[in-house]
Design a protein around this motif. Structure first.
Motif, PDB file in Angstrom:
ATOM      1  N   TYR A 110      44.506  29.550  32.699  1.00  0.00           N
ATOM      2  CA  TYR A 110      43.704  29.279  34.122  1.00  0.00           C
ATOM      3  C   TYR A 110      44.767  30.169  35.289  1.00  0.00           C
ATOM      4  N   ALA A 114      45.253  34.051  36.769  1.00  0.00           N
ATOM      5  CA  ALA A 114      45.114  34.365  37.530  1.00  0.00           C
ATOM      6  C   ALA A 114      45.409  34.777  38.114  1.00  0.00           C
ATOM      7  N   THR A 119      40.217  37.414  35.873  1.00  0.00           N
ATOM      8  CA  THR A 119      38.907  36.230  37.022  1.00  0.00           C
ATOM      9  C   THR A 119      39.210  35.752  36.029  1.00  0.00           C
ATOM     10  N   GLU A 120      38.281  34.024  36.558  1.00  0.00           N
ATOM     11  CA  GLU A 120      37.640  32.955  35.120  1.00  0.00           C
ATOM     12  C   GLU A 120      36.858  33.184  34.571  1.00  0.00           C
ATOM     13  N   THR A 123      38.561  35.081  31.763  1.00  0.00           N
ATOM     14  CA  THR A 123      39.922  34.484  31.428  1.00  0.00           C
ATOM     15  C   THR A 123      39.294  33.550  30.343  1.00  0.00           C
TER      16      THR A 123
END
Ligand code: ATP
Ligand code: MG
Length: 258
Positions: A110, A114, A119-120, A123
């Protein structure tokens, strides 16, 4: 075609310090000796890369390849000249760069994603693919500090190739991978190349540059010594020896790391 990377008259200077402590520095100063020296890691480097070109950046140890890659990626600024890039940049500027050794593989995926601008949610969507490519699912919840160097490289490379970017940078990513992983990486980089993205690839392995790149740039003591045809670039660097290795030999094909 549009320009993807424009490097214009770039110089990067570093300071070499000869002493570690204040006392040593004071003694050296009193005796009239140099306490530090400046040296140019990159000197008047200029070239233009078009979108979709695949560049093999070669040169001996210390010739400035990683420094140039850092400038292109934007983590470092040139002292003179300019570096302009178009679009999103992803890649590996060093194996293990951006990894936190105390965090697990899962957490580092993560963080690394980033850093590469994902973006989360993005991911999360690609998480399984990233893990599958890296083939370290068993160690996903182990701190990355306990990974072998090959395992860390796998994870870093796997994140990097899953970022949608216009420019893909890679600094000796294949150097620590085993043979099956190297093969997989080469295939994936071929796909990246075919998708029209720009590749800027540092390697000491002539086989992989020959296979992957349209053009070679050879750095010599921080200057562009050669820029052009890959086979000629490899000859220029005298990396085309030994001769007579069978074509089907996998080391030759993938480029054994020298
Ligand atoms: N942050 C830094 N501070 C001081 N000197 C540095 C720094 N980064 C790089 N250098 C110096 O710049 C020169 C070029 O280093 P660079 O890492 O770009 O070489 P390279 O071509 O990538 O070599 P290698 O093939 O060994 O990876 C070296 O002499 C190195 O010591
Ligand atoms: Mg390097």
């Amino acid at each position: 075609m549009s320009e993807s990377i424009v490097v214009d008259g770039v110089a990067k200077q570093f300071t070499l310090r000869y002493h570690r402590t204040l006392k040593q520095m004071a003694v050296a100063k009193m005796r009239g000796r140099d306490v530090s020296n400046r040296f140019l890691a990159l000197d008047d480097v200029s070239f233009t890369v078009q979108q979709g070109e695949s560049i093999g950046l070669m040169g001996l140890n210390g010739s400035g390849k990683s420094t140039l890659l850092r400038l292109v990626s934007g983590v470092m600024r040139p002292d003179r000249g300019s570096v302009r890039t178009r679009g999103r940049i992803a890649g590996l500027i060093a194996t293990g760069a951006g990894f936190h050794p105390q965090l697990t593989g899962r957490e580092n995926i993560y963080i690394n994603a980033a850093i590469n601008g994902m973006t989360e949610a993005e991911t999360r969507g690609k998480f399984d693919e990233i893990v599958e490519f890296s083939d370290i699912s068993q160690f996903l919840d182990t701190p990355v500090g306990h990974y072998s160097s090959g395992m860390a490289a796998r994870l870093g490379f796997s994140v990097a190739i899953h970022v949608d970017s216009d420019i893909f940078l890679a600094d000796e990513v294949l150097a620590v991978g085993d043979k099956p992983f190297k093969k997989k990486c080469m295939e994936r980089m071929q796909e990246i190349r075919e998708s029209g993205r720009t590749i800027f690839y540092v390697s000491h392995a002539p086989g992989s540059v020959r296979k992957m790149c349209d053009r070679a740039i050879v750095l010599e003591h921080g200057r562009v010594g050669f820029d052009g045809d890959v086979a000629e670039g490899i000859r220029y660097l005298k990396y085309d020896e030994p001769k007579g290795t069978p074509e089907d030999d996998i080391d030759d094909e993938l480029g054994s790391d020298v």
